[in-house]
Design a protein around this motif. Structure first.
Motif, PDB file in Angstrom:
ATOM      1  N   CYS A  13      65.299  11.292  46.467  1.00  0.00           N
ATOM      2  CA  CYS A  13      65.338  12.683  46.891  1.00  0.00           C
ATOM      3  C   CYS A  13      66.420  13.474  46.150  1.00  0.00           C
ATOM      4  N   TYR A  14      67.454  12.808  45.707  1.00  0.00           N
ATOM      5  CA  TYR A  14      68.595  13.408  45.003  1.00  0.00           C
ATOM      6  C   TYR A  14      69.393  14.371  45.890  1.00  0.00           C
ATOM      7  N   HIS A  15      69.167  14.343  47.196  1.00  0.00           N
ATOM      8  CA  HIS A  15      69.861  15.248  48.111  1.00  0.00           C
ATOM      9  C   HIS A  15      70.550  14.539  49.275  1.00  0.00           C
ATOM     10  N   CYS A  16      70.170  13.302  49.588  1.00  0.00           N
ATOM     11  CA  CYS A  16      70.773  12.628  50.741  1.00  0.00           C
ATOM     12  C   CYS A  16      72.187  12.159  50.386  1.00  0.00           C
ATOM     13  N   GLU A  17      72.918  11.675  51.390  1.00  0.00           N
ATOM     14  CA  GLU A  17      74.299  11.261  51.162  1.00  0.00           C
ATOM     15  C   GLU A  17      74.403  10.145  50.136  1.00  0.00           C
ATOM     16  N   PHE A  18      73.399   9.244  50.111  1.00  0.00           N
ATOM     17  CA  PHE A  18      73.444   8.125  49.164  1.00  0.00           C
ATOM     18  C   PHE A  18      73.197   8.602  47.737  1.00  0.00           C
ATOM     19  N   CYS A  19      72.217   9.474  47.555  1.00  0.00           N
ATOM     20  CA  CYS A  19      71.955  10.018  46.217  1.00  0.00           C
ATOM     21  C   CYS A  19      73.157  10.801  45.712  1.00  0.00           C
ATOM     22  N   LEU A  20      73.735  11.606  46.582  1.00  0.00           N
ATOM     23  CA  LEU A  20      74.857  12.444  46.169  1.00  0.00           C
ATOM     24  C   LEU A  20      76.102  11.623  45.850  1.00  0.00           C
ATOM     25  N   SER A  21      76.184  10.388  46.412  1.00  0.00           N
ATOM     26  CA  SER A  21      77.338   9.531  46.121  1.00  0.00           C
ATOM     27  C   SER A  21      77.056   8.579  44.962  1.00  0.00           C
ATOM     28  N   HIS A  23      74.520   6.409  44.739  1.00  0.00           N
ATOM     29  CA  HIS A  23      73.842   5.186  45.159  1.00  0.00           C
ATOM     30  C   HIS A  23      72.382   5.486  45.492  1.00  0.00           C
ATOM     31  N   HIS A  24      71.699   6.063  44.532  1.00  0.00           N
ATOM     32  CA  HIS A  24      70.309   6.466  44.786  1.00  0.00           C
ATOM     33  C   HIS A  24      69.398   5.279  45.063  1.00  0.00           C
ATOM     34  N   ASN A  25      69.817   4.058  44.694  1.00  0.00           N
ATOM     35  CA  ASN A  25      68.969   2.892  44.962  1.00  0.00           C
ATOM     36  C   ASN A  25      68.797   2.634  46.460  1.00  0.00           C
ATOM     37  N   VAL A  26      69.644   3.222  47.281  1.00  0.00           N
ATOM     38  CA  VAL A  26      69.494   3.103  48.735  1.00  0.00           C
ATOM     39  C   VAL A  26      69.214   4.475  49.350  1.00  0.00           C
ATOM     40  N   CYS A  27      68.587   5.347  48.600  1.00  0.00           N
ATOM     41  CA  CYS A  27      68.223   6.693  49.057  1.00  0.00           C
ATOM     42  C   CYS A  27      67.549   6.630  50.427  1.00  0.00           C
ATOM     43  N   ALA A  28      67.946   7.530  51.308  1.00  0.00           N
ATOM     44  CA  ALA A  28      67.381   7.571  52.657  1.00  0.00           C
ATOM     45  C   ALA A  28      65.916   7.989  52.644  1.00  0.00           C
ATOM     46  N   ASN A  29      65.466   8.587  51.566  1.00  0.00           N
ATOM     47  CA  ASN A  29      64.083   9.077  51.474  1.00  0.00           C
ATOM     48  C   ASN A  29      63.340   8.463  50.293  1.00  0.00           C
ATOM     49  N   ILE A  30      63.715   7.257  49.917  1.00  0.00           N
ATOM     50  CA  ILE A  30      63.135   6.608  48.750  1.00  0.00           C
ATOM     51  C   ILE A  30      61.631   6.380  48.935  1.00  0.00           C
ATOM     52  N   ARG A  31      60.889   6.566  47.875  1.00  0.00           N
ATOM     53  CA  ARG A  31      59.455   6.294  47.852  1.00  0.00           C
ATOM     54  C   ARG A  31      59.170   5.457  46.611  1.00  0.00           C
ATOM     55  N   PHE A  32      58.292   4.496  46.761  1.00  0.00           N
ATOM     56  CA  PHE A  32      57.922   3.646  45.641  1.00  0.00           C
ATOM     57  C   PHE A  32      56.481   3.912  45.246  1.00  0.00           C
ATOM     58  N   GLU A  44      46.165   6.800  33.158  1.00  0.00           N
ATOM     59  CA  GLU A  44      46.500   7.233  31.803  1.00  0.00           C
ATOM     60  C   GLU A  44      47.807   8.010  31.742  1.00  0.00           C
ATOM     61  N   LEU A  45      48.053   8.901  32.681  1.00  0.00           N
ATOM     62  CA  LEU A  45      49.249   9.731  32.678  1.00  0.00           C
ATOM     63  C   LEU A  45      49.976   9.662  34.018  1.00  0.00           C
ATOM     64  N   VAL A  46      51.292   9.646  33.969  1.00  0.00           N
ATOM     65  CA  VAL A  46      52.127   9.662  35.169  1.00  0.00           C
ATOM     66  C   VAL A  46      53.192  10.725  34.963  1.00  0.00           C
ATOM     67  N   ASN A  47      53.397  11.581  35.945  1.00  0.00           N
ATOM     68  CA  ASN A  47      54.403  12.625  35.875  1.00  0.00           C
ATOM     69  C   ASN A  47      55.559  12.244  36.805  1.00  0.00           C
ATOM     70  N   LEU A  48      56.739  11.974  36.232  1.00  0.00           N
ATOM     71  CA  LEU A  48      57.891  11.530  37.012  1.00  0.00           C
ATOM     72  C   LEU A  48      59.118  12.357  36.654  1.00  0.00           C
ATOM     73  N   PRO A  49      60.097  12.413  37.562  1.00  0.00           N
ATOM     74  CA  PRO A  49      61.352  13.089  37.224  1.00  0.00           C
ATOM     75  C   PRO A  49      62.034  12.392  36.043  1.00  0.00           C
ATOM     76  N   SER A  50      62.652  13.143  35.172  1.00  0.00           N
ATOM     77  CA  SER A  50      63.251  12.568  33.963  1.00  0.00           C
ATOM     78  C   SER A  50      64.342  11.527  34.239  1.00  0.00           C
ATOM     79  N   PRO A  51      65.109  11.607  35.367  1.00  0.00           N
ATOM     80  CA  PRO A  51      66.127  10.558  35.573  1.00  0.00           C
ATOM     81  C   PRO A  51      65.544   9.164  35.765  1.00  0.00           C
ATOM     82  N   THR A  52      64.234   9.043  36.010  1.00  0.00           N
ATOM     83  CA  THR A  52      63.638   7.723  36.182  1.00  0.00           C
ATOM     84  C   THR A  52      63.227   7.099  34.850  1.00  0.00           C
ATOM     85  N   PHE A  53      63.425   7.825  33.750  1.00  0.00           N
ATOM     86  CA  PHE A  53      63.045   7.317  32.432  1.00  0.00           C
ATOM     87  C   PHE A  53      64.285   6.885  31.662  1.00  0.00           C
TER      88      PHE A  53
END
Ligand SMILES: [Zn+2]
Length: 98
Positions: A13-21, A23-32, A44-53
């Motif tokens: 989410c890049y907004h929860c306390e874990f992302c902001l600190s 530690h995004h690997n334990v994001c409170a709103n993580i989706r896989f 064929e195509l996947v659209n993802l946020p650039s920080p995941t690349f």
């Protein structure tokens, strides 16, 4: 577009306390991706946020595809006291033993 690299399959989410600190690997709103309600990478195509690349021209496509599961294995081993040559059991249905 066109760069070779590895993708992280989790969406943060890049907004929860874990992302902001940082530690995004334990994001409170993580989706896989590749889970119910989230399509995976078998398309064929996947659209993802650039920080995941993670660009790398040195990795083959196969190496890039295995980098995320390898990172999980390395991180998990660092959390244990297992030493080289010891016998262990990996229990779980997924490729990472979850
Ligand atoms: Zn978050």
């Amino acid at each position: 577009m066109g760069d070779r690299g590895a993708l992280e399959p989790a969406l943060y989410c890049y907004h929860c306390e874990f992302c902001l600190s940082g530690h995004h690997n334990v994001c409170a709103n993580i989706r896989f991706l590749s889970n119910p309600n989230h399509p995976g990478f078998f398309r064929e195509l996947v659209n993802l946020p650039s920080p995941t690349f993670f660009p790398s021209r040195q990795l083959s496509f196969a190496e890039a595809a295995l980098s995320e599961p390898l990172a999980i294995a390395v991180h998990s081993l660092r959390l244990t006291s297992i030493r080289l040559g010891e016998t262990v059991a990996v229990i779980g249905a997924g490729p990472s033993g979850f």
